[in-house]
Design a protein around this motif. Structure first.
Motif, short mmCIF file in Angstrom:
data_model
loop_
_atom_site.label_atom_id
_atom_site.label_comp_id
_atom_site.label_asym_id
_atom_site.label_seq_id
_atom_site.Cartn_x
_atom_site.Cartn_y
_atom_site.Cartn_z
N ARG A 1 10.59 10.47 21.41
CA ARG A 1 11.48 11.27 20.56
C ARG A 1 12.93 11.19 21.03
O ARG A 1 13.81 11.80 20.43
CB ARG A 1 11.02 12.73 20.57
N GLY A 2 13.16 10.47 22.15
CA GLY A 2 14.49 10.39 22.71
C GLY A 2 14.83 11.55 23.62
O GLY A 2 16.01 11.73 23.98
N LEU A 3 13.84 12.34 24.03
CA LEU A 3 14.07 13.45 24.95
C LEU A 3 13.98 12.95 26.39
O LEU A 3 13.15 12.09 26.71
CB LEU A 3 13.04 14.56 24.70
N VAL A 4 14.82 13.51 27.24
CA VAL A 4 14.96 13.02 28.61
C VAL A 4 14.04 13.79 29.56
O VAL A 4 13.93 15.02 29.48
CB VAL A 4 16.43 13.15 29.07
N TRP A 5 13.40 13.05 30.46
CA TRP A 5 12.51 13.61 31.48
C TRP A 5 12.98 13.18 32.86
O TRP A 5 13.60 12.13 33.02
CB TRP A 5 11.09 13.09 31.30
N LEU A 6 12.63 13.98 33.85
CA LEU A 6 12.73 13.59 35.26
C LEU A 6 11.32 13.41 35.79
O LEU A 6 10.43 14.23 35.51
CB LEU A 6 13.43 14.66 36.08
N THR A 7 11.08 12.34 36.53
CA THR A 7 9.79 12.16 37.20
C THR A 7 10.04 11.76 38.64
O THR A 7 11.08 11.16 38.97
CB THR A 7 8.93 11.06 36.52
N LEU A 8 9.11 12.09 39.51
CA LEU A 8 9.21 11.63 40.90
C LEU A 8 7.83 11.48 41.50
O LEU A 8 6.85 12.09 41.07
CB LEU A 8 10.10 12.56 41.72
N HIS A 9 7.77 10.63 42.53
CA HIS A 9 6.52 10.24 43.16
C HIS A 9 6.72 10.22 44.67
O HIS A 9 7.54 9.46 45.18
CB HIS A 9 6.12 8.84 42.65
N SER A 10 6.01 11.07 45.38
CA SER A 10 6.07 11.08 46.84
C SER A 10 4.89 11.87 47.39
O SER A 10 4.10 12.42 46.62
CB SER A 10 7.40 11.67 47.33
N GLY A 11 4.80 11.94 48.73
CA GLY A 11 3.67 12.61 49.34
C GLY A 11 4.03 13.45 50.55
O GLY A 11 5.03 14.15 50.55
N SER A 12 3.21 13.34 51.60
CA SER A 12 3.32 14.25 52.74
C SER A 12 4.09 13.67 53.91
O SER A 12 4.04 14.22 55.02
CB SER A 12 1.92 14.70 53.20
N ARG A 13 4.78 12.57 53.68
CA ARG A 13 5.70 12.01 54.67
C ARG A 13 5.04 11.81 56.04
O ARG A 13 3.84 11.64 56.14
CB ARG A 13 6.95 12.89 54.74
#
Length: 406
Positions: free
Chosen positions: A177-189
């Protein structure tokens, strides 16, 4: 038309696969067969992104009765993803996303970098609840049992809210739809890695693991011969669940930081409800009246109505999905597209010119440091999604606009 699940000949415990048998690489198939012979195994579900890992296959769901395999969870305990839809549309974004990427990279430490103490966002009065959650978690740090981790609290605090390296990322995306999202990928370092390594080594010394075909398949068994709960079990479970909570907190602190950067660049932006999911973790679940310990090694919970995130690779975007609760798959789905090439093979095969070509249209680094993360190193996300049509249904298809890699 291929029908699922498929079986894997030569397995000792039930193995159900959402991947055509001929597409499971021989090394991974041998790993699955070895996993099926481990004490306590109730069954295994193989996701369509499956590929060989260290000991256990990445993209597997391992159901055990009164047993747990610490190396199946791996060293990035609680690794997973978070996504949030914003009030922005594509028309609200600047033509040049370079300054926004630099702003994110300046606010979120990547690779081996860390904060000098608590993440600065935790000092913001608007994030009092997040700071209280952080204080509660670290208030129980002294209860961790793995040898030597008491010296790592300061580093764990400094890494909370940091990205790390490898396949971890932060992205700005747009849906259909042209709507903006933020995504992120990480863990327990590092703290998750340190806890995992110490418990894995302990498991390898236990007598019932002496005859395993691969020492990485070593397990903890819940009960002693007299019926009491084993100390090794209690210790691992306590540390494991703490690390899973840390990983979720790490993503929340990062998300708050990235939201702050976006709000500074585009005042007035709002953020809707988030989706968050582990994909390297352990959960206690019940199937057909039997209590099981379920390890998802590169898989997400896909219980009916549960939302999750399935990324492709940098440049190919992600799916927001809703689980369908398929019991034979232990209510699970894939955690991504899955690697097609090892990191070494990708670095040998691809060039910086390939980086520019494969990430065309995406604001990101285009240097030698990302060659092992290029889309060509991964399976086709559309094929992966088609194989698990009875496990999840797509809610949104996200296209990557900006990608920050560790």
């Amino acid at each position: 038309m291929t029908t699922f699940p498929q079986s894997l000949p030569g397995s000792s415990a039930p193995v159900r696969m959402w991947l055509p048998t001929h597409e499971l690489e021989p090394t991974a198939a041998d790993q699955v067969r070895a996993m099926s012979r481990v004490p306590g195994i109730e069954g295994i579900a193989i996701m369509p992104d499956a590929h060989a890992g260290k000991g256990a296959v990445v993209g597997s769901v391992i159901a055990m009765r009164d047993a747990v395999m610490p190396s199946a969870v791996g060293v990035d305990i609680g690794c997973g993803m978070t996504a949030v839809q914003t009030s922005l549309s594509l028309a609200d974004l600047p033509d040049d996303l370079g300054p926004l990427r630099k702003g994110i990279e300046g606010a979120v430490p990547v690779g081996f970098s860390a904060h000098s103490g608590h993440a600065p966002i935790l000092s913001n009065p608007h994030h009092r609840r997040l700071r209280a959650r952080t204080d509660r978690l670290f208030g129980s740090f002294e209860r961790l049992t793995a040898p030597g981790v008491n010296t790592l609290e300061g580093r764990a605090i400094a890494q909370c809210g940091t990205l790390g390296g490898g396949n971890h990322f932060i992205e700005v995306c747009a849906d259909e739809r042209g709507l903006v999202w933020l995504t992120l990928h990480s863990g327990s370092r590092n703290i998750g890695k340190s806890l995992a390594e110490r418990h894995i080594e302990k498991a390898k010394t236990l007598e019932w693991n002496a005859g395993l075909p691969d020492p990485e398949l070593a397990v903890f068994i819940r009960n002693n011969p007299d019926g009491t709960v084993a100390d090794e079990w209690n210790n691992y479970m306590r540390d494991l669940f703490w690390a899973q909570d840390y990983a979720a907190l790490n993503r929340e602190v990062m998300l708050a930081t990235v939201q702050s950067v976006l709000a500074s660049a585009l005042p007035g932006v709002k953020f809707w409800d988030r989706v968050s999911c582990h994909h390297n973790y352990v959960a206690k679940e019940n199937y057909d009246g039997v209590d099981l310990v379920v390890t998802r090694k590169g898989a997400i919970n896909a219980d009916r109505g549960t939302h999750g995130i399935i990324p492709g690779s940098m440049g190919t975007g992600s799916y927001i999905v809703r689980g369908l609760g398929y019991e034979l798959a232990y209510r699970s789905a894939s955690h991504g597209a899955g690697r097609r090439l090892s990191r070494g093979a990708a670095k040998r095969q691809f060039t910086i010119d390939d980086a520019a070509t494969q990430t065309a249209g995406v604001e990101c680094r285009k240097d030698a440091g990302i060659l092992d993360e290029l889309p060509g190193a991964y399976k086709d996300i559309e094929s992966v999604m088609s194989y698990q049509a009875d496990l999840v249904e797509p809610v949104a298809r996200l296209t990557t606009l900006l990608c920050v890699k560790g």
